[in-house]
Each structure stands twice: as C-alpha cells, then as structure tokens.
Design a protein around this motif. Sequence first.
Motif, PDB file in Angstrom:
ATOM      1  N   ILE A 106      -3.455  -6.496   7.250  1.00 31.89           N
ATOM      2  CA  ILE A 106      -4.130  -6.598   6.133  1.00 31.89           C
ATOM      3  C   ILE A 106      -3.273  -6.244   4.971  1.00 31.89           C
ATOM      4  O   ILE A 106      -3.295  -6.797   3.948  1.00 31.89           O
ATOM      5  CB  ILE A 106      -5.294  -5.279   6.258  1.00 31.89           C
ATOM      6  CG1 ILE A 106      -6.275  -5.738   7.348  1.00 31.89           C
ATOM      7  CG2 ILE A 106      -6.069  -5.347   4.948  1.00 31.89           C
ATOM      8  CD1 ILE A 106      -7.309  -4.550   7.557  1.00 31.89           C
ATOM      9  N   VAL A 107      -2.124  -5.135   5.549  1.00 32.98           N
ATOM     10  CA  VAL A 107      -1.298  -4.782   4.377  1.00 32.98           C
ATOM     11  C   VAL A 107       0.039  -5.381   4.794  1.00 32.98           C
ATOM     12  O   VAL A 107       0.325  -5.418   6.095  1.00 32.98           O
ATOM     13  CB  VAL A 107      -1.123  -3.420   4.315  1.00 32.98           C
ATOM     14  CG1 VAL A 107       0.073  -3.012   3.689  1.00 32.98           C
ATOM     15  CG2 VAL A 107      -2.427  -2.748   3.819  1.00 32.98           C
ATOM     16  N   ASP A 108       0.776  -6.005   3.896  1.00 36.97           N
ATOM     17  CA  ASP A 108       2.010  -6.623   4.083  1.00 36.97           C
ATOM     18  C   ASP A 108       3.170  -5.750   4.184  1.00 36.97           C
ATOM     19  O   ASP A 108       4.308  -5.861   4.994  1.00 36.97           O
ATOM     20  CB  ASP A 108       2.236  -7.714   3.224  1.00 36.97           C
ATOM     21  CG  ASP A 108       1.214  -8.931   3.248  1.00 36.97           C
ATOM     22  OD1 ASP A 108       1.314  -9.614   4.309  1.00 36.97           O
ATOM     23  OD2 ASP A 108       0.441  -9.024   2.509  1.00 36.97           O
ATOM     24  N   ARG A 109       3.161  -4.691   3.402  1.00 38.28           N
ATOM     25  CA  ARG A 109       4.177  -3.793   3.153  1.00 38.28           C
ATOM     26  C   ARG A 109       3.680  -2.402   2.649  1.00 38.28           C
ATOM     27  O   ARG A 109       2.916  -2.311   2.036  1.00 38.28           O
ATOM     28  CB  ARG A 109       5.211  -4.268   2.235  1.00 38.28           C
ATOM     29  CG  ARG A 109       6.717  -3.347   2.301  1.00 38.28           C
ATOM     30  CD  ARG A 109       7.602  -3.775   1.128  1.00 38.28           C
ATOM     31  NE  ARG A 109       8.092  -5.265   1.685  1.00 38.28           N
ATOM     32  CZ  ARG A 109       9.029  -5.872   0.965  1.00 38.28           C
ATOM     33  NH1 ARG A 109       9.726  -5.229  -0.240  1.00 38.28           N
ATOM     34  NH2 ARG A 109       9.405  -6.968   1.460  1.00 38.28           N
ATOM     35  N   ILE A 110       4.251  -1.303   3.440  1.00 35.67           N
ATOM     36  CA  ILE A 110       3.739   0.089   2.807  1.00 35.67           C
ATOM     37  C   ILE A 110       5.166   0.724   2.227  1.00 35.67           C
ATOM     38  O   ILE A 110       6.297   0.492   2.302  1.00 35.67           O
ATOM     39  CB  ILE A 110       3.828   1.065   4.116  1.00 35.67           C
ATOM     40  CG1 ILE A 110       2.339   0.738   4.958  1.00 35.67           C
ATOM     41  CG2 ILE A 110       3.604   2.551   3.766  1.00 35.67           C
ATOM     42  CD1 ILE A 110       2.133   1.450   6.316  1.00 35.67           C
ATOM     43  N   ALA A 111       4.716   0.991   0.920  1.00 37.29           N
ATOM     44  CA  ALA A 111       5.714   1.414   0.182  1.00 37.29           C
ATOM     45  C   ALA A 111       6.363   2.925   0.233  1.00 37.29           C
ATOM     46  O   ALA A 111       5.500   3.807   0.785  1.00 37.29           O
ATOM     47  CB  ALA A 111       4.917   1.495  -1.512  1.00 37.29           C
ATOM     48  N   GLU A 112       7.505   3.298  -0.033  1.00 38.20           N
ATOM     49  CA  GLU A 112       7.813   4.399   0.457  1.00 38.20           C
ATOM     50  C   GLU A 112       7.728   5.571  -0.879  1.00 38.20           C
ATOM     51  O   GLU A 112       7.586   6.489  -0.801  1.00 38.20           O
ATOM     52  CB  GLU A 112       9.557   4.595   0.617  1.00 38.20           C
ATOM     53  CG  GLU A 112       9.661   3.818   1.867  1.00 38.20           C
ATOM     54  CD  GLU A 112      11.380   3.917   2.285  1.00 38.20           C
ATOM     55  OE1 GLU A 112      11.960   4.492   1.554  1.00 38.20           O
ATOM     56  OE2 GLU A 112      11.448   3.228   3.213  1.00 38.20           O
ATOM     57  N   GLY A 113       7.860   4.741  -1.821  1.00 41.93           N
ATOM     58  CA  GLY A 113       7.272   5.795  -3.288  1.00 41.93           C
ATOM     59  C   GLY A 113       6.298   5.030  -4.214  1.00 41.93           C
ATOM     60  O   GLY A 113       5.157   4.689  -3.682  1.00 41.93           O
ATOM     61  N   ALA A 131      -2.896   3.549   5.893  1.00 45.36           N
ATOM     62  CA  ALA A 131      -2.128   2.471   5.561  1.00 45.36           C
ATOM     63  C   ALA A 131      -1.361   1.791   6.617  1.00 45.36           C
ATOM     64  O   ALA A 131      -1.223   0.733   6.969  1.00 45.36           O
ATOM     65  CB  ALA A 131      -1.066   2.969   4.475  1.00 45.36           C
ATOM     66  N   GLU A 132      -0.943   2.418   7.928  1.00 47.55           N
ATOM     67  CA  GLU A 132      -0.113   2.332   8.803  1.00 47.55           C
ATOM     68  C   GLU A 132      -1.122   1.323   9.723  1.00 47.55           C
ATOM     69  O   GLU A 132      -0.611   0.292  10.227  1.00 47.55           O
ATOM     70  CB  GLU A 132       0.361   3.535   9.687  1.00 47.55           C
ATOM     71  CG  GLU A 132       1.478   4.054   8.930  1.00 47.55           C
ATOM     72  CD  GLU A 132       2.401   5.047   9.967  1.00 47.55           C
ATOM     73  OE1 GLU A 132       1.658   5.577  10.977  1.00 47.55           O
ATOM     74  OE2 GLU A 132       3.183   5.861   9.299  1.00 47.55           O
ATOM     75  N   ALA A 133      -2.267   1.806   9.756  1.00 48.57           N
ATOM     76  CA  ALA A 133      -3.370   0.864  10.894  1.00 48.57           C
ATOM     77  C   ALA A 133      -3.402  -0.293   9.986  1.00 48.57           C
ATOM     78  O   ALA A 133      -3.801  -1.342  10.899  1.00 48.57           O
ATOM     79  CB  ALA A 133      -4.408   1.705  11.102  1.00 48.57           C
ATOM     80  N   ALA A 134      -3.587  -0.393   8.722  1.00 50.10           N
ATOM     81  CA  ALA A 134      -4.120  -1.794   8.007  1.00 50.10           C
ATOM     82  C   ALA A 134      -2.817  -2.524   7.978  1.00 50.10           C
ATOM     83  O   ALA A 134      -2.959  -3.654   8.182  1.00 50.10           O
ATOM     84  CB  ALA A 134      -4.201  -1.156   6.784  1.00 50.10           C
ATOM     85  N   GLU A 135      -1.497  -2.148   8.247  1.00 56.82           N
ATOM     86  CA  GLU A 135      -0.221  -2.566   8.105  1.00 56.82           C
ATOM     87  C   GLU A 135      -0.137  -3.521   9.572  1.00 56.82           C
ATOM     88  O   GLU A 135      -0.032  -4.547   9.658  1.00 56.82           O
ATOM     89  CB  GLU A 135       1.012  -1.973   7.815  1.00 56.82           C
ATOM     90  CG  GLU A 135       2.200  -2.762   8.057  1.00 56.82           C
ATOM     91  CD  GLU A 135       3.456  -2.041   7.776  1.00 56.82           C
ATOM     92  OE1 GLU A 135       4.281  -2.514   7.124  1.00 56.82           O
ATOM     93  OE2 GLU A 135       3.445  -1.046   8.337  1.00 56.82           O
ATOM     94  N   ALA A 136      -0.460  -2.456  10.702  1.00 55.59           N
ATOM     95  CA  ALA A 136      -0.501  -3.126  12.023  1.00 55.59           C
ATOM     96  C   ALA A 136      -1.558  -4.296  12.103  1.00 55.59           C
ATOM     97  O   ALA A 136      -1.192  -4.884  12.974  1.00 55.59           O
ATOM     98  CB  ALA A 136      -0.795  -1.824  12.786  1.00 55.59           C
ATOM     99  N   ALA A 164       0.828  -1.200  -0.022  1.00 51.53           N
ATOM    100  CA  ALA A 164       0.077  -0.158   0.061  1.00 51.53           C
ATOM    101  C   ALA A 164       0.757   1.313   0.043  1.00 51.53           C
ATOM    102  O   ALA A 164       1.883   1.285   0.746  1.00 51.53           O
ATOM    103  CB  ALA A 164      -1.014   0.084   1.153  1.00 51.53           C
ATOM    104  N   GLY A 165       0.450   2.371  -0.578  1.00 54.73           N
ATOM    105  CA  GLY A 165       1.136   3.589  -0.603  1.00 54.73           C
ATOM    106  C   GLY A 165       0.690   4.374   0.831  1.00 54.73           C
ATOM    107  O   GLY A 165       0.091   3.581   1.334  1.00 54.73           O
ATOM    108  N   PRO A 166       1.562   5.207   1.122  1.00 50.63           N
ATOM    109  CA  PRO A 166       1.633   5.733   2.471  1.00 50.63           C
ATOM    110  C   PRO A 166       0.261   6.229   2.851  1.00 50.63           C
ATOM    111  O   PRO A 166      -0.093   6.499   3.960  1.00 50.63           O
ATOM    112  CB  PRO A 166       2.911   6.578   2.658  1.00 50.63           C
ATOM    113  CG  PRO A 166       3.008   6.874   1.128  1.00 50.63           C
ATOM    114  CD  PRO A 166       2.767   5.754   0.474  1.00 50.63           C
ATOM    115  N   PHE A 167      -0.399   6.844   1.645  1.00 51.59           N
ATOM    116  CA  PHE A 167      -1.491   7.524   2.023  1.00 51.59           C
ATOM    117  C   PHE A 167      -2.790   7.046   1.567  1.00 51.59           C
ATOM    118  O   PHE A 167      -3.866   7.252   1.159  1.00 51.59           O
ATOM    119  CB  PHE A 167      -1.637   8.945   1.173  1.00 51.59           C
ATOM    120  CG  PHE A 167      -0.313   9.793   1.512  1.00 51.59           C
ATOM    121  CD1 PHE A 167      -0.508  10.473   2.807  1.00 51.59           C
ATOM    122  CD2 PHE A 167       0.755   9.881   0.658  1.00 51.59           C
ATOM    123  CE1 PHE A 167       0.648  11.153   3.207  1.00 51.59           C
ATOM    124  CE2 PHE A 167       1.866  10.820   1.231  1.00 51.59           C
ATOM    125  CZ  PHE A 167       1.797  11.247   2.320  1.00 51.59           C
ATOM    126  N   ALA A 168      -2.762   5.578   1.274  1.00 51.47           N
ATOM    127  CA  ALA A 168      -3.695   4.809   1.167  1.00 51.47           C
ATOM    128  C   ALA A 168      -4.806   4.610   2.082  1.00 51.47           C
ATOM    129  O   ALA A 168      -4.496   4.861   3.318  1.00 51.47           O
ATOM    130  CB  ALA A 168      -3.283   3.111   0.570  1.00 51.47           C
TER     131      ALA A 168
END
Length: 687
Positions: free
Chosen positions: A169-176, A161-166, A115-119
């Motif tokens: 649900i999301v495996d990785r947050i993209a930096e770009g 995105a950060e909450a979804a990763e925690a 996911a993008g950081p602002f997803a």
Amino acid sequence: MSEVVHYGRQGRVAVISIDSPPVNALGQAVRQGLLDLIARAQGDDEVDAVVLTGKGKAFSAGADIREFGKPALPPSLPDVINAIEASGKPVIAAINGVALGGGLELALGCHYRVAGPFASLGLPEVKLGLIPGAGGTVRLPRLAGARAAIDIITAGDPLKAEAAEAAGIVDRIAEGDVVAAALQVLEEGVTGRRTRDLAVDAKAETFAEARAAIAKRSRGLVSPLACVDAIEGAATLPFDEALAKERSLFLSCLASPQRAGLVHAFFAPREAAKVPGIGPDVKPRKVETVGVIGAGTMGGGIAMCFANADIPVTLLEMKAEALERGLATIRANYEATRAKGRMTAEEIETRMALIRPSLDYADLAGADLVIEAAFESMAVKHDIFGTLDLVCKPGAVLATNTSTLSIDEIAAATGRPQDVVGMHFFSPANVMKLLENVRGKATAPDVQATVMEVARRIGKVGVMVGVCYGFVGNRILHARNREAIALVNEGASPQQVDKALTDFGFAMGPFATSDLAGLDVGWRIREERRKANDPEVDAPNWLDTLAEKGRFGQKTRAGIYRYEAGSRAPIPDAETDALIAAYRAAQGIAPRAVDETEIVERCMFMMVNEGARILEEGIAARASDIDVVWLNGYGFPAFRGGPMFWGQQHGLDRVLAGIDAFHARLGTKPWQAAPLLRRLVAEGRGF
C-alpha cells in the motif's frame, strides 16, 4: 483561495496541504479546495509534479462527522480522487500521520505513496456498517492483492507504516520529513503509476473462502460480506464498472438499519462522557496511586486495569493465602497474554511490579482512589468503608464495585459521603470495556468527574448513572432474565431461549451467560434480599435449586448446562430438564409451545420498558447511555444500536402495543407499560 487547503511551490513541484484541524477531515470545503488546486497545478506551466500532504498530525482521518446524516454537497470524494488519478502530472501522497477511510482512499488515488514511520493507514468503514465508498475496495486489491484487501477492509483496523509497506500500500517509508522524502522520490525520477492500471491478484477460491469465514466471524452483519462483493467486483469487472458496483453496495449499506445502529453505537459513548451537571469548570481530583480491596477474580482484574495503565496499585487482602492466590492468577493472566504474542516477559515484570500486595489497611493511607471489590453484602461493605473512613487521607475517593447495593447506604458508613461513589467493573475487569460509575445523592461533582476521567485513563467506556437496585445494566438484565425464566416455565427450553437471542445478535444467550458468570452469584444476591424481606425479589424457582445443588455453571462443569473438561461449549442436560419439569408440575403449569418471535419480543420489549422506567426516574441521563451500558457490558449486538435505539427503530408504538398485549395475557406487574413510553407514543416522539 481555499482556507483549508493550501498551495505552495518547491521548485517545480506544487505542494498541496490539507489544513483543517484537528484531523483534516474531508468536508465539502476540503474536497472543493483539493479539486480546485489539483486543477491549478495541472494548468501551471511552472509545475511538473504535485505532492499532497496534511498539516499537523494527520494526512486525513476521512469523512467529516459534521456532515453525517446530511445531504451530500459536491464535489464528491470519488470525483476528487478520480481527478487526482487522471492528473497528467504525477501526484505523490506524503502521508504524515493517520490516513483513514476517505483519507486512505485519497492516497490510493495518488500515483505514489510515501509514509512517515509513525503513520497509520486503514479503512474502518465496516465498523460503521458501511464499505469504503470512494474506490477503496477497487484500488486497495490492486496494490495488496484480493486476499490481503479482504482481510484489511473487513477487519477495519489500521495498519502501521511498516505493515502497509509490506502489503504494497505504501511505496516508501520516510526517515524524516515526509514532504522532503516525496520531493526526493521525484528527484530520483520516480513518477509512480495509476492504481487503476494495475491488475488484481486473486485466486478463484478466495472469495468463497472469505465469505464462509466472515459469515462465521461476523454473524448477522451485512457490510463485511458487501466488502467481499465489492472486492470481487474489482477482480472480475473493468475498473469503472467495479467502481459503480462499489458505489451501489455503499449506498445499499448506507440505507441499512445496521449502519444506523453501528453509527449510534459509535457516537453514544462520546455523549455518555458528558455528564449532566458536570461542566468543564469541574476539575477531577488527582489520581496517582490506587488501592484495591479484594484479590479475587474481580479485585485482581481491577488491579490489572491500573497496572496496565502504569498506575501503581496496592492490592489488599485479609489472608495471605488469598493474596498469594490472587497474585498468581494475575500473573497467569499476563502469561496467557504473552503466550499469544501480545506481551513480553519484561512487560509482565513491569506490570507485576506496579501491583503492591498488602495485608494491612494502613498501606492504603496514601492512596488517591480506593476501590472495594469484596463480597456483595451490605454488612461487609459497611465494615470496609468504616475502616477506610478512619485510614484514608482527606480527599481520597472511596469507591465500591457493588453491582446491586445502594451507594447511599454504603456512604452512610463514613463521615464523608461526598467522597463515596460506585465504580461497577464488569468481569473479567481487565477485559470488559464498560465502567458503570454510580453517583450517590451526596457524591461530589469533582468525584464524579474523577471516576469518569479514570475510566478514560484505563481504557474503559465510562457511563454515569444513579442509585437503584442493579443500577442500569443489572436492573435491565434482571428484568430480561426474569422473562427468560418465565418463558422456560411456560414451555420453552433454556437452549431455545438462548438460540433465539443469539440469532437476534447477542454474543451469548441469558442462560449460557448465567453459567459463565456463576449461578451462585445471583442466587446469593437473591438470598440476601429474601433475608431482608425484599418484596421485589423473585420467588424461589428451578434456578435456585440448581445453585443449591452446587451446580454453579462453567466453574463446576454443571449449571443450567453441563460442560466437558476444558470446554466452554454448553451441552443441554437431562438433570436440568427434570428440575424444570418438576417445577412446572409443582406450580401446576402445563407446558406449551413457545416460538422464537415470542421469545425475542418478550425479552426485548421488557428491556425497552425497564429502560423507559430508568429514564423517567432519572437513573440514566439519556437513552443512549443505557445503550452504551448494554453494548459494552452485556454483549448487545452493536449493529442494533442498543436496546433503546432498537426499540425506537422497531417502533415505540409497536413496542407499546406488544407490552399491552402481554400485560393483558400475562397480567403481571412487570408488564405494565412505563408511563414515559406511553407518553412518548401518544406525542409521536422518540427517546
């Protein structure tokens, strides 16, 4: 070749992109395109893996609203997701923006999620009276656990995105770039796993606890409990059986009247934003600075609305003490928000700095919009608007927050009636969503466009209505409350009436609401009307006696009910019972038993009838506009869609028959059926 889903290659990776602006909704063409291109990737010997993403700012916002209410066309979304999950080649979801509803379910069917950081990710179906119907209740608990899945799905709110990763649900947050990040995942040799192969983390007591909490929180709603049933199925049944159970529950919710009401409640504000006669060629006036007259509860709340939207506002009072008290209340409100963790100290200071206190009308000379929030008296309004006419610059919009008085009479105090409009906020103004804008007979089209645009800017639901006593909301409220009082006069108790209507779904009953608003407000309005010899004003009754005794409601800890210190819980009061008994005796009324069905029917039929009169008079443009007013300003249960939608669902023929029966029994003028209602029933049409 699909025009809305594109196929590309980056090395040995197929990149499938949804390109159906503005939100990449999952309409039939998108679903078919996805199914075809996944199959293409499966058969492409030059492809080892797939990246699935969206063009623009959305991965996918879910179902296509253009398909709502229409027969489903194949392929179904579950079929598409099952094909993705069954892919022999890993499919990585590159979530570039919003992934909501079916969009998130699509991503859950992939083998890995970047996911993008602002997803923003969520399953909002419960807000439309539904449950996720494409595997969301079965796959999400396999990633996040049953407890977290219940919270996420029954709330319906999106996660960052950060909450979804925690939550897993999301495996990785993209930096770009998310597609580049997904390609990097594949280069690292990560291929993910099928969500269906994971076990559900659930404790035995999770579901019983969730049902108890939801029954209390979402009183009367079907879909949140159906969500829990589906998630329990995910934890206790084989995967395919759990999917079948979810589908069965989804279809049951789809057929529910609650779903129809919530969908109506969702779309009605969008219709209300379209004001008849105000086309796209009418441009709103510029509003960069605002003035508010009156620093009391209402004026202070209105000032907060603009400060919260980063719009500078001058807050005017006549006395320094009142101004200081108003500013202190505003700061206390912000501090209360900070105490809940929703604001920082710096944000409080920023917003307070946007509110400029003043004791001089001259400070309003440069304002683009001035809103009067003073005492509900025509004489007071005339004085204020006469002064504004002299002070304010040409083209300034002059608005009144009156809840009952004629905009045309107020405008007559100025030499620029085209600039005068009503902006009826609801208390507390900084919290309540409704803004009932009122156009007078001379209000200019661009002024109407301006106040509707201002409503949007400050986060309100704007509705344009016409001039009559009480406009739309309070006119129907008065009719409903008059009937509630009549029911008590005849033998019901205030708490019995309140319970019947809260059981129906209202947030509060009419008498508890009156105590919250303050009995003095309605009493003073009635007194003003009596002084003006208004033939439509109600005769004095026990409610006026309560106000005359200084029992104004919650603020005096005694009104219709009494209140313990620090509590808002209404407690039936023997003094009120005695006043009601004395009133009945004085009027020669022998009290009788009144049941809940009669209470609901008399209050609801009266609301529908008054709404029909309002429509016939052209005060509201659409029945759905009346619903928007009541849904957003008066605590009407959203799952019932609003009073007019409820009337139509209940059956206008049944409503009319009930009105005629009450008229035959009670014989009062308000129980005469509205001509529009009678005509619609005769023609077999709805609102």
